[in-house]
Design a protein around this motif. Structure first.
Motif, PDB file in Angstrom:
ATOM      1  N   LEU A  58       0.821  -1.216   0.000  1.00 24.03           N
ATOM      2  CA  LEU A  58       0.000   0.000   0.000  1.00 24.03           C
ATOM      3  C   LEU A  58       0.855   1.267   0.000  1.00 24.03           C
ATOM      4  N   LYS A  60       3.524   3.773  -1.518  1.00 18.32           N
ATOM      5  CA  LYS A  60       3.911   4.128  -2.890  1.00 18.32           C
ATOM      6  C   LYS A  60       5.304   4.717  -2.906  1.00 18.32           C
ATOM      7  N   PHE A  87       5.666   7.612  -0.181  1.00 20.10           N
ATOM      8  CA  PHE A  87       4.358   8.107   0.251  1.00 20.10           C
ATOM      9  C   PHE A  87       3.634   7.066   1.081  1.00 20.10           C
ATOM     10  N   PRO A  88       2.991   7.500   2.142  1.00 16.57           N
ATOM     11  CA  PRO A  88       2.078   6.589   2.830  1.00 16.57           C
ATOM     12  C   PRO A  88       0.874   6.367   1.907  1.00 16.57           C
ATOM     13  N   PRO A  89      -0.004   5.431   2.229  1.00 15.43           N
ATOM     14  CA  PRO A  89      -1.167   5.225   1.360  1.00 15.43           C
ATOM     15  C   PRO A  89      -1.957   6.524   1.228  1.00 15.43           C
ATOM     16  N   VAL A  90      -2.209   6.940  -0.012  1.00 16.03           N
ATOM     17  CA  VAL A  90      -2.943   8.188  -0.227  1.00 16.03           C
ATOM     18  C   VAL A  90      -4.217   7.928  -1.020  1.00 16.03           C
TER      19      VAL A  90
END
Lengths: 93, 636
Positions: A58, A60, A87-90
């Motif tokens: 999850l 990115k 990126f964390p899950p967005v």
């Protein structure tokens, strides 16, 4: 080893306490483990998959704003000057 | 037939006759359309023909809920407004969260249908069985915040839920919106102007009942599980912390952050608008809608600079795009101020921002000069101008009278090839995506029933690269192309499937941010919960739900076909088709729309030449009344 720039977003920025940093590495998985080591358990849990062998699918990773990576980070080699955004899950929108 | 979920009553209000009637919710409507957007599509088709002008008394304004609205399933605080749109002159609708939808169910109604025009301003007051049209002359001219407060105070109940229009709706700004709970907007397609044209200032609702479900124990068990899934979902938790502004950084990174009227997908000053910057410097509190454990709404306050003291809920990502990147404006204070003004005046943020950005590009290209626009300076990033224009738009004052018409009509008036820079589809200003670096949305913007819309079919797998989700939803054989943002392959397939599932989402009604994003719930979850809520066994079949979704999408298309929409209208501004993305990771990319359109029509069973649904498809979906109507009108 090539020098690459790592940019962090969301919870990863909070946990590491930095927006970005330079690091020498030729493999994406090494960078993931490095970032994980800078975070507490909660951050590590979010960044890595269940058996801690790769990233959480999850999460990115965008390399030079072009290539989106969601797994098999060990197969991604890096070159001098690459910019790696994690990126964390967005959400979409 | 149904044992729960619905209240079984529709309120019919005729403002011209000062008449209020209650009619039963038909079983046929429930079985074929489920609720919400499905109900509205059928009623609009039956009752609002092509001869009806959107701002005439004969147009109808529909407020619809669904069988899950007001239950304890997560994110069920939604209600939707539908009408023929004065902006697009085709089917219009807008969904909104907050607390109004559940309150209407608690008062005992599934839907309200308003027709006619009151002789002088009124508001509709509903308190369980008490339904009255009340004088609103004293409210006319008030903004949405004042209107909400006065209605709550004069009735002595702060729990009354109010849907209000501001001066923009009263003055028939074509993209006027309806505001709920001060900051939640039924934003798009000018539903506020429809209310204004009817002299209907507000709808106020108080209900003390409940929403019963068919199998209470099982429902509670599943609802609890659903909340747990949200609690454990990392995307949902990020949304709780940052809200939709989280997208700014990601979209900059992938080159899909529309900038300066969509000229590019890269905004150099993006960090001033990133979620992290907003959280650190402006965030005050987090808010949620009814029954929501995501809580994506963020309230911000500006403490320094020319906008010091501005406090407001929002903006969402779309607001940061509309008044920020797309106007070349990195000043967050001005964006928060513009967001607040739009909420108070009742103006759609996306259309307003896109209209100002369009004017800025006309100024840049020399198509308009200062003399044409009252000496105002339409330079990119002029945030004082943005804030100054909004009251003018709301009151149709001076240049505001032109801007209140939206990009399509302004371009027609100006001429000089201005049309090329009007970033709209079917007269609706485009939301904050770019098909050049996110190919599926190109087809979504071109074909969505209400115009350049991002909420009816937004696919995120080619935007965010979520292969697991792509595999689950569309099949492993579609990988890797389906996740590739630069190829047309499989995008029509993904759009069709997604649109049909979202049609069910919009019928239940549940929030975008639970099934579309984060991708927690999908059609199998709806098939599980619906029979338990309603007692209707057929709703337990995934195949049946797909069919109902497809029926809804096709019926909306049929409404638009009857208004004259054809394949030629399913297109994009020239920018996306001919101007390669100038910079960023998607540099050089353009959209090959025709390939996707051909495939899409084929999958939908619509004629490839005309874009009209075929007789066979209409028959298969049980839309025989459309066949009869089309034949009578010479369309088929």
């Amino acid at each position: 080893m090539p020098e690459v720039k790592v940019r962090l977003y969301g919870i990863f920025r909070d946990k590491v306490g930095k927006n970005e940093f330079l690091v020498n590495s030729e493999n994406l998985l090494d960078i993931i483990f490095h970032v994980a080591s800078l975070m507490g358990k909660e951050g590590e849990k979010l960044l890595l998959n269940e058996d801690k062998s790769d990233i959480n699918p999850l999460v990115k990773i965008v390399i030079n704003g072009e290539k989106i990576v969601t797994r098999n980070t060990a197969e991604v080699s890096l070159k001098e000057g690459d910019v790696i955004a994690i990126f964390p899950p967005v959400g979409g929108g | 037939m149904y044992k729960g979920g619905y209240k079984g009553k529709i309120l019919r209000v005729n403002l011209s006759k000062n008449e209020i009637k209650i009619e039963p919710l038909s079983k046929e409507l429930v079985r074929n359309y489920i609720g919400g957007s499905g109900f509205a599509a059928k009623i609009l088709y039956d009752e609002v023909g092509p001869e009806i002008d959107p701002l005439s008394p004969d147009n109808e304004l529909i407020l619809a809920t669904g069988p899950l609205t007001g239950t304890l399933w997560p994110t069920t605080g939604r209600i939707m407004f539908a009408s023929k749109s004065p902006l697009t002159e085709i089917g219009g609708e807008s969904h909104v969260g907050g607390f109004l939808g559940p309150e209407l169910k608690f008062a005992g109604y599934d839907m309200i249908i308003v027709k006619g025009k009151a002789k002088s301003p009124v508001y509709l007051y509903i308190e369980d069985d008490i339904v009255e049209l009340r004088d609103a002359k004293h409210l006319w001219g008030s903004d949405t915040h004042e209107t909400t407060k006065i209605i709550q105070e004069e009735n002595g109940d702060p729990e009354i839920q109010v849907a209000a229009i501001g001066p923009a709706g009263e003055n028939l700004v074509l993209y006027a919106c309806i505001i709920i709970n001060l900051a939640r907007a039924a934003g798009r397609t000018g539903m506020g102007a429809v209310m204004g044209s009817k002299n209907l200032k507000a709808i106020a609702v108080r209900g003390t009942g409940t929403v019963e479900v068919a199998d209470f124990e099982k429902f509670m068990e599943l609802a609890e599980e659903a909340h747990e899934r949200i609690d454990k979902n990392p995307q949902a938790r990020e949304m709780t912390k940052y809200g939709t502004p989280l997208l700014v950084a990601y979209k900059q990174e992938i080159g899909e952050l529309p900038t300066r009227n969509h000229q590019t997908g890269v905004f150099n000053e993006w960090e001033k608008l990133s979620a992290e910057t907003l959280r650190e410097n402006y965030w005050v509190k987090t808010r949620a809608c009814f029954g929501c454990s995501i809580a994506c709404k963020k309230a911000f306050k500006v403490t320094e600079g020319p906008y010091a003291g501005t406090f407001s809920e929002g903006p969402e990502y779309e607001g940061l795009y509309a008044f920020g990147t797309n106007c070349g404006n990195p000043d967050f204070g001005s964006i928060l101020k513009a967001n607040l003004l739009c909420n108070k005046y009742g103006i759609d943020i996306i259309s307003a921002g896109a209209t100002i950005a369009f004017m800025m590009e006309l100024y840049e290209k020399g198509i308009i000069s200062r003399e044409d626009v009252e000496g105002l300076n339409f330079t990119w990033g002029n945030h004082e101008l943005i804030v100054e224009l909004l009251p003018k738009i709301a009151h149709r004052e001076g240049i505001g009278n032109l801007l209140a018409e939206g990009t399509y009509r302004i371009a027609k008036k100006i001429g000089k090839n201005a049309e090329k820079y009007a970033i709209q589809v079917k007269k609706l200003e485009m939301s904050g995506q770019d098909g050049r670096t996110h190919r599926s949305i190109a087809l979504g913007h071109a074909t969505a029933a209400r115009g350049a819309d991002h909420l009816r079919s937004l696919i995120t797998v080619d935007q965010l690269g979520y292969e697991e989700i792509a595999k689950q939803r569309f099949g492993e054989d579609k990988l890797p192309e389906i996740c590739n943002p630069y190829t047309e392959k499989y995008k029509a397939y993904a759009t069709k499937i997604t649109e049909d599932v979202y049609a069910i989402r919009d019928a239940l009604i549940v929030c975008w941010y639970s099934c579309a994003w984060p991708p927690i719930f999908w059609i199998e979850d709806f098939a599980q919960i619906l029979p338990i809520a309603t007692g209707i066994k057929e709703f337990g079949s995934i195949e049946e739900l797909y069919k109902i979704g497809e029926r809804q999408v096709t019926l909306k298309r049929a409404f638009n076909v009857r208004e004259g929409i054809r394949r030629k209208d399913d297109t994009l501004p020239e920018r996306f088709l001919k101007e390669p993305m100038p910079e960023g990771p998607g540099r050089g990319q353009v959209v090959n729309l025709d390939v996707m359109l051909d495939e899409y029509y084929e999958l939908r069973g619509w004629n490839k030449e005309t874009g009209i649904p075929t007789k066979e498809k209409l028959k298969e979906l049980g839309l025989n009344f459309v066949i009869n109507d089309f034949e009578k009108r010479g369309i088929l």
